[in-house]
Design a protein around this motif. Structure first.
Motif, short mmCIF file in Angstrom:
data_model
loop_
_atom_site.label_atom_id
_atom_site.label_comp_id
_atom_site.label_asym_id
_atom_site.label_seq_id
_atom_site.Cartn_x
_atom_site.Cartn_y
_atom_site.Cartn_z
N GLY A 57 13.77 -5.75 17.14
CA GLY A 57 13.81 -7.07 16.52
C GLY A 57 12.47 -7.75 16.39
N ALA A 58 11.38 -7.05 16.73
CA ALA A 58 10.05 -7.66 16.65
C ALA A 58 9.54 -7.75 15.22
CB ALA A 58 9.06 -6.88 17.51
N GLY A 59 10.15 -6.98 14.29
CA GLY A 59 9.74 -7.05 12.89
C GLY A 59 9.07 -5.78 12.39
N LYS A 60 9.08 -4.72 13.17
CA LYS A 60 8.40 -3.48 12.77
C LYS A 60 8.99 -2.91 11.47
CE LYS A 60 9.29 -1.28 16.61
NZ LYS A 60 10.16 -2.33 17.19
N SER A 61 10.31 -2.78 11.43
CA SER A 61 10.95 -2.20 10.25
C SER A 61 10.76 -3.09 9.02
CB SER A 61 12.45 -1.99 10.51
OG SER A 61 12.66 -1.03 11.52
N THR A 62 10.84 -4.40 9.22
CA THR A 62 10.64 -5.32 8.10
C THR A 62 9.24 -5.17 7.53
OG1 THR A 62 12.20 -6.90 9.07
CG2 THR A 62 10.68 -7.74 7.41
N LEU A 63 8.24 -5.09 8.41
CA LEU A 63 6.86 -4.92 7.96
C LEU A 63 6.71 -3.61 7.19
CD1 LEU A 63 3.87 -5.62 7.85
CD2 LEU A 63 3.62 -4.60 10.13
N LEU A 64 7.25 -2.53 7.70
CA LEU A 64 7.10 -1.24 7.03
C LEU A 64 7.78 -1.24 5.66
CD1 LEU A 64 7.58 1.25 10.00
CD2 LEU A 64 5.47 0.73 8.78
N ARG A 65 8.92 -1.89 5.56
CA ARG A 65 9.62 -1.94 4.28
C ARG A 65 8.87 -2.80 3.27
NH1 ARG A 65 14.51 0.12 3.79
NH2 ARG A 65 15.17 -1.37 2.21
N ILE A 66 8.21 -3.84 3.74
CA ILE A 66 7.36 -4.65 2.85
C ILE A 66 6.18 -3.82 2.36
CG2 ILE A 66 5.74 -6.59 2.79
CD1 ILE A 66 7.70 -8.14 4.54
N LEU A 67 5.52 -3.10 3.27
CA LEU A 67 4.40 -2.26 2.89
C LEU A 67 4.83 -1.17 1.90
CD1 LEU A 67 2.61 -1.79 6.34
CD2 LEU A 67 1.82 -3.18 4.41
N ALA A 68 6.08 -0.72 2.04
CA ALA A 68 6.59 0.31 1.13
C ALA A 68 7.01 -0.25 -0.22
CB ALA A 68 7.78 1.02 1.78
N THR A 75 3.79 -14.16 -1.25
CA THR A 75 2.33 -14.13 -1.39
C THR A 75 1.87 -12.71 -1.67
OG1 THR A 75 2.07 -13.80 0.99
CG2 THR A 75 2.03 -16.06 0.18
N ARG A 76 0.68 -12.63 -2.25
CA ARG A 76 0.10 -11.32 -2.54
C ARG A 76 -0.95 -11.01 -1.47
NH1 ARG A 76 -0.57 -10.99 -9.14
NH2 ARG A 76 1.59 -11.54 -9.64
N CYS A 77 -0.47 -10.80 -0.27
CA CYS A 77 -1.40 -10.59 0.85
C CYS A 77 -1.25 -9.20 1.45
CB CYS A 77 -1.19 -11.65 1.93
SG CYS A 77 0.50 -11.78 2.51
N CYS A 78 -0.53 -8.31 0.78
CA CYS A 78 -0.37 -6.94 1.26
C CYS A 78 -0.80 -5.97 0.17
CB CYS A 78 1.09 -6.67 1.63
SG CYS A 78 1.55 -7.30 3.24
N LYS A 79 -1.80 -5.18 0.50
CA LYS A 79 -2.29 -4.19 -0.46
C LYS A 79 -2.39 -2.83 0.21
CE LYS A 79 -5.00 -7.34 -3.36
NZ LYS A 79 -6.33 -7.62 -3.95
N ILE A 80 -2.08 -1.81 -0.57
CA ILE A 80 -2.29 -0.43 -0.15
C ILE A 80 -3.14 0.24 -1.21
CG2 ILE A 80 -1.20 1.81 0.20
CD1 ILE A 80 1.05 0.51 1.63
N LEU A 81 -4.23 0.86 -0.76
CA LEU A 81 -5.17 1.52 -1.66
C LEU A 81 -5.64 0.55 -2.75
CD1 LEU A 81 -3.31 4.95 -2.00
CD2 LEU A 81 -5.12 4.34 -0.40
N GLY A 82 -5.80 -0.73 -2.34
CA GLY A 82 -6.35 -1.75 -3.23
C GLY A 82 -5.36 -2.37 -4.20
N GLN A 83 -4.09 -2.00 -4.14
CA GLN A 83 -3.10 -2.51 -5.08
C GLN A 83 -1.98 -3.24 -4.36
OE1 GLN A 83 -3.70 1.37 -8.04
NE2 GLN A 83 -1.69 0.44 -7.87
N ASP A 84 -1.47 -4.29 -4.99
CA ASP A 84 -0.37 -5.07 -4.43
C ASP A 84 0.85 -4.17 -4.25
OD1 ASP A 84 2.24 -6.79 -4.94
OD2 ASP A 84 0.70 -8.17 -4.22
N VAL A 85 1.44 -4.23 -3.06
CA VAL A 85 2.50 -3.27 -2.72
C VAL A 85 3.77 -3.47 -3.52
CG1 VAL A 85 1.64 -2.88 -0.39
CG2 VAL A 85 3.30 -4.69 -0.78
N PHE A 86 3.98 -4.66 -4.08
CA PHE A 86 5.20 -4.90 -4.84
C PHE A 86 4.91 -5.08 -6.33
CE2 PHE A 86 8.89 -7.02 -6.54
CZ PHE A 86 9.94 -6.43 -5.86
#
Length: 289
Positions: A57-68, A75-86
Motif C-alpha cells: 500500500g505504499a504506492g509502488k505498483s501505482t508508481l510503476l503503472r504511471i511510469l508504464a 502534470t507532465r513530471c514523468c519522463k522515460i528516455l526524455g519523453q512524457d510517459v503518457f
C-alpha cells in the motif's frame, strides 16, 4: 500546469541523461481526494538497477503503472528516455506486473510455442531461446495446464525477449523457484551492464539481491523521503551488506508512521471491539454464548 523539470548536471557542468526522470509526482485516484503518491522523486540514468522497497500500500505498483503509461497524471513530471510517459510514450519500455497471470487469455488451451510466436517470438530467436533456457520453459506446455510459477516464466520470456531499454517489474518473481529466480537476476544484471538497460524492480523478497541494485528507492506511505540511495553504501563493508535488515528497519518505521497518520484521521487498523458489528464478528461462531 507544472513546468518541465530542469535536467540535472554533473560536476563538470554537463547534463545527466536520465533514463527515468520523475520529479515531484503527486497522484490521486480521484481528483479532490487524498493523494496516494506525494512528491515522489525517481531519477535513474542508463544502466541503473533500482530496487523499489516499501510496505504493502505504499504506492509502488501505482508508481510503476504511471511510469508504464497506464495511468494519466495531471502534470507532465514523468519522463522515460526524455519523453512524457503518457502523452508521448517512448518505445523500448517493458512493464511486467502480477495481473497478467489472471488474464483468461493466458489461461486458455494454447501451446507455449504458439503463444510466444503469436507475440513475435520468431523475431527475437536468439534472445528468446536464451530466455527459454534461463527460465526453464518447455515449449510443449499448454497454458491452461501449467502452474502459476510456470505461467510466470512464460510471461517473463515473452516480455524480455525483445531489446528493451527500460524494464519495470512489479512483484513478478514471487512465483519463481530459487534457481530460476537467481538465473533471471543474473540475466538482468548482464542486460544493464552490457546494454545500458535500466531496471526498476519492486519486490518483498531480498534473498540473492545483495549485488543486484545500484540504487534503492524507499517508498514510504506514498512518498520517497530518502530519494535515491546508492547501493552498496560506500561506508559499509561488503560482508556487512544486508538488504533484509535494511528493509526491515524501514518497514518498521513505515508502520509507525502509517499508524500515526491514520489515527490523526480517526482511522484505527486491526480488530475493533466497539463497533456495531462487534457482536456479529466476534460472537457469530462463539458457541459459549
Amino acid at each position: 500546469m507544472t513546468a518541465d523539470p530542469v535536467p540535472a548536471t554533473q560536476a563538470n557542468g554537463s547534463q545527466v541523461e536520465h533514463a527515468i526522470d520523475c520529479q515531484s509526482l503527486t497522484y490521486s485516484w480521484v481528483v479532490g481526494t487524498d493523494p496516494v503518491l506525494i512528491d515522489v522523486d525517481l531519477q535513474l540514468v542508463k544502466g541503473d538497477r533500482c530496487l523499489l522497497l516499501g510496505a504493502n500500500g505504499a504506492g509502488k505498483s501505482t508508481l510503476l503503472r504511471i511510469l508504464a503509461g497506464k495511468k494519466l497524471t495531471q502534470t507532465r513530471c514523468c519522463k522515460i528516455l526524455g519523453q512524457d510517459v503518457f502523452m508521448k510514450p517512448p518505445g523500448g519500455v517493458v512493464y511486467l506486473g502480477t495481473e497478467w497471470s489472471t488474464n483468461p487469455v493466458v489461461r486458455s488451451d494454447i501451446v507455449v510455442s504458439h503463444f510466444l510466436d503469436s507475440v513475435g517470438g520468431y523475431r527475437h530467436k536468439e534472445r528468446r531461446d536464451r530466455l527459454l533456457q534461463i527460465l526453464d520453459v518447455d515449449l510443449d506446455w499448454r497454458m491452461h495446464q501449467i502452474s502459476d510459477g510456470e505461467r510466470r516464466r512464460v510471461q517473463l520470456c515473452m516480455g524480455l525477449m525483445g531489446d528493451w531499454d527500460v524494464l519495470l517489474l512489479d512483484e513478478v518473481t514471487v512465483d519463481l523457484d530459487v534457481l530460476v529466480r537467481a538465473d533471471l537476476i543474473e540475466f538482468l544484471v548482464s542486460e544493464s551492464e552490457t546494454r545500458g538497460a535500466t531496471i526498476v524492480y519492486a519486490t518483498h523478497i531480498f534473498d540473492g539481491l545483495k549485488n543486484f541494485p545500484t540504487k534503492i528507492c524507499h517508498m514510504q506511505v506514498g512518498s520517497t523521503p530518502r530519494g535515491m540511495v546508492p547501493w552498496p553504501p560506500a561506508d559499509v563493508p561488503s560482508d556487512k551488506l544486508d538488504l533484509f535488515t535494511l528493509a526491515l528497519g524501514w518497514l518498521r518505521e513505515d508502520k509507525v508512521l502509517r499508524k500515526d497518520k491514520e489515527e490523526s484521521k480517526g482511522r484505527i487498523r486491526g480488530p475493533k471491539t466497539d463497533t456495531k458489528d462487534r457482536v456479529t464478528f466476534y460472537q457469530k461462531y462463539d458457541y459459549a454464548h
